[in-house]
Design a protein around this motif. Structure first.
Motif, PDB file in Angstrom:
ATOM      1  N   ALA A 228      34.888  17.194   1.899  1.00 27.06           N
ATOM      2  CA  ALA A 228      34.120  18.445   1.862  1.00 27.06           C
ATOM      3  C   ALA A 228      34.822  19.533   2.665  1.00 27.06           C
ATOM      4  CB  ALA A 228      32.713  18.204   2.399  1.00 27.06           C
ATOM      5  N   VAL A 229      35.430  19.145   3.782  1.00 22.81           N
ATOM      6  CA  VAL A 229      36.158  20.111   4.605  1.00 22.81           C
ATOM      7  C   VAL A 229      37.362  20.660   3.852  1.00 22.81           C
ATOM      8  CG1 VAL A 229      37.569  20.348   6.687  1.00 22.81           C
ATOM      9  CG2 VAL A 229      35.393  19.146   6.794  1.00 22.81           C
ATOM     10  N   LEU A 230      38.037  19.805   3.088  1.00 23.55           N
ATOM     11  CA  LEU A 230      39.212  20.249   2.330  1.00 23.55           C
ATOM     12  C   LEU A 230      38.843  21.350   1.338  1.00 23.55           C
ATOM     13  CD1 LEU A 230      42.203  19.843   1.460  1.00 23.55           C
ATOM     14  CD2 LEU A 230      41.337  18.203  -0.226  1.00 23.55           C
ATOM     15  N   ILE A 231      37.734  21.168   0.632  1.00 22.35           N
ATOM     16  CA  ILE A 231      37.337  22.146  -0.387  1.00 22.35           C
ATOM     17  C   ILE A 231      37.061  23.502   0.246  1.00 22.35           C
ATOM     18  CG2 ILE A 231      35.562  22.705  -2.095  1.00 22.35           C
ATOM     19  CD1 ILE A 231      35.275  19.682  -2.572  1.00 22.35           C
ATOM     20  N   ILE A 232      36.254  23.515   1.307  1.00 25.32           N
ATOM     21  CA  ILE A 232      35.899  24.789   1.926  1.00 25.32           C
ATOM     22  C   ILE A 232      37.109  25.424   2.589  1.00 25.32           C
ATOM     23  CG2 ILE A 232      35.191  23.909   4.180  1.00 25.32           C
ATOM     24  CD1 ILE A 232      33.339  26.547   2.096  1.00 25.32           C
ATOM     25  N   CYS A 233      38.059  24.626   3.066  1.00 27.47           N
ATOM     26  CA  CYS A 233      39.259  25.192   3.682  1.00 27.47           C
ATOM     27  C   CYS A 233      40.194  25.808   2.649  1.00 27.47           C
ATOM     28  CB  CYS A 233      39.985  24.123   4.494  1.00 27.47           C
ATOM     29  SG  CYS A 233      39.186  23.793   6.079  1.00 27.47           S
ATOM     30  N   PHE A 234      40.250  25.244   1.455  1.00 26.73           N
ATOM     31  CA  PHE A 234      40.998  25.888   0.385  1.00 26.73           C
ATOM     32  C   PHE A 234      40.383  27.242   0.055  1.00 26.73           C
ATOM     33  CE2 PHE A 234      43.306  21.964  -0.951  1.00 26.73           C
ATOM     34  CZ  PHE A 234      44.561  22.549  -1.086  1.00 26.73           C
ATOM     35  N   VAL A 235      39.056  27.327   0.094  1.00 30.71           N
ATOM     36  CA  VAL A 235      38.379  28.607  -0.122  1.00 30.71           C
ATOM     37  C   VAL A 235      38.806  29.610   0.950  1.00 30.71           C
ATOM     38  CG1 VAL A 235      36.132  29.766  -0.128  1.00 30.71           C
ATOM     39  CG2 VAL A 235      36.408  27.578  -1.315  1.00 30.71           C
ATOM     40  N   VAL A 236      38.836  29.157   2.204  1.00 28.73           N
ATOM     41  CA  VAL A 236      39.248  30.035   3.310  1.00 28.73           C
ATOM     42  C   VAL A 236      40.677  30.530   3.113  1.00 28.73           C
ATOM     43  CG1 VAL A 236      39.771  30.088   5.783  1.00 28.73           C
ATOM     44  CG2 VAL A 236      37.645  29.043   4.984  1.00 28.73           C
ATOM     45  N   VAL A 237      41.574  29.622   2.732  1.00 32.70           N
ATOM     46  CA  VAL A 237      42.976  29.987   2.545  1.00 32.70           C
ATOM     47  C   VAL A 237      43.137  30.994   1.410  1.00 32.70           C
ATOM     48  CG1 VAL A 237      45.226  29.091   1.807  1.00 32.70           C
ATOM     49  CG2 VAL A 237      43.895  27.854   3.520  1.00 32.70           C
ATOM     50  N   VAL A 238      42.404  30.780   0.316  1.00 33.16           N
ATOM     51  CA  VAL A 238      42.503  31.685  -0.831  1.00 33.16           C
ATOM     52  C   VAL A 238      41.943  33.057  -0.477  1.00 33.16           C
ATOM     53  CG1 VAL A 238      41.646  32.113  -3.164  1.00 33.16           C
ATOM     54  CG2 VAL A 238      42.511  29.850  -2.548  1.00 33.16           C
ATOM     55  N   ILE A 239      40.809  33.090   0.221  1.00 34.25           N
ATOM     56  CA  ILE A 239      40.218  34.378   0.607  1.00 34.25           C
ATOM     57  C   ILE A 239      41.131  35.124   1.575  1.00 34.25           C
ATOM     58  CG2 ILE A 239      38.330  35.465   1.905  1.00 34.25           C
ATOM     59  CD1 ILE A 239      36.455  33.361   0.785  1.00 34.25           C
ATOM     60  N   GLY A 240      41.653  34.425   2.564  1.00 25.50           N
ATOM     61  CA  GLY A 240      42.466  35.076   3.588  1.00 25.50           C
ATOM     62  C   GLY A 240      43.846  35.468   3.117  1.00 25.50           C
ATOM     63  N   GLY A 241      44.355  34.769   2.124  1.00 26.84           N
ATOM     64  CA  GLY A 241      45.722  35.013   1.663  1.00 26.84           C
ATOM     65  C   GLY A 241      46.611  33.841   2.043  1.00 26.84           C
TER      66      GLY A 241
END
Length: 293
Positions: A228-241
């Motif tokens: 679950a942490v991996l999924i939300i962290c990919f979201v963070v990376v995509v949003i941030g750049g």
């Protein structure tokens, strides 16, 4: 909303966002600088949590030390593990396409899960909060806030500051930033790019493991906790750049606020609000909030 409850939710949002940043900063370093889609990054979060569970009683019994030494031991051991993993597995992926990267790193998820089963077990475990962090701070008349959650925020801020200093003020940071923009130039200057990538990967693994270790006392330790942490962290990376540490920090804080207050005001839709945030940002900035660097 009562001002005290609002303050508590703000503290929860900051703590969650900072914890996400700790994991996502390692992911964005590996993804942005090394060009590898590392699905196993969440497993390093799980490894850190299980190390905290396994090492804390050993450190207390044999060294007479506390939780801080356990955290340092987790960071040191996982950094070494990351260095060896890059040499043994990830170094062969740089010239491969993304499908092969996904397949191999997904295979590593299965390997880590099986090793966890063999070494520990499949039960849910708790990690005790250290005695000196077990109290609460009174807020208002009847509300309190756990000291340990403030400790998590403080650790994440300290690591964020240290990471910023390393990347912007040191020779290693200069090489990492240069390598992220032009690998051929770094190689032509006589810098060992392979060794540099191993250091970057070791840092990324250690950051994820540290996040898992500090989160273990409040989230428990259980199988599959890294997914679950991996999924939300990919979201963070995509949003941030992709590749931007600054972007990862801003995006993690945004996700923390949206997720926390979404569960308060819109509990039925809280599960999709973070992804709606990502979709809205990508509509206007397809490359994310910040460029790499």
């Amino acid at each position: 909303m009562d001002p005290v409850i609002f303050l508590i939710q703000c503290l929860n949002a900051v703590q969650y966002g900072l914890l996400l940043f700790l994991v996502a900063s390692g992911l964005t370093l590996i993804f942005g600088i090394m060009g590898i889609i590392n699905l196993a990054h969440g497993s390093f979060y799980m490894v850190g949590a299980y190390m905290a569970f396994a090492l804390q009683p050993l450190v207390a019994q044999h060294l007479g030390a506390g939780f801080a030494v356990t955290l340092l031991a987790c960071v040191a051991l996982t950094a070494v593990m990351g260095y060896v993993l890059e040499w043994a597995f990830y170094s062969f992926l740089y010239s491969r396409d993304h499908l092969q990267q996904v397949l191999m790193t997904y295979g590593l998820i299965l390997v880590f899960e099986e090793l966890r089963t063999l070494i520990i077990d499949n039960d849910v475990h708790s990690v005790p909060v250290p005695d000196w962090l077990a109290g609460s701070i009174p807020l208002g008349g009847v509300m309190t806030y756990p000291v340990y959650r403030l400790f998590i925020s403080a650790v994440c801020l300290l690591v964020a500051g240290l990471l910023y200093w390393v990347l912007t003020k040191t020779r290693l940071g200069m090489m990492i930033r240069a390598g992220s923009s032009n690998r051929e130039m770094i190689d032509s200057l006589g810098i060992d790019i392979n060794r540099l990538f191993r250091i970057v990967f070791a840092i990324g693994v250690a950051l994820a493991a540290l996040a898992g270790a500090v989160a273990a006392p409040v989230s428990s330790v259980y199988p599959g906790m890294g997914n679950a942490v991996l999924i939300i962290c990919f979201v963070v990376v995509v949003i941030g750049g992709i590749g931007s540490i600054r972007g990862a920090f801003v995006a993690a804080m945004l996700v923390g606020v949206v997720d926390t207050f979404g569960q308060v005001f819109f509990p039925a839709a809280a599960g999709v609000m973070v992804y709606l945030l990502m979709a809205a940002i990508l509509l206007f900035r397809p490359e994310g909030l910040f460029r790499q660097g």
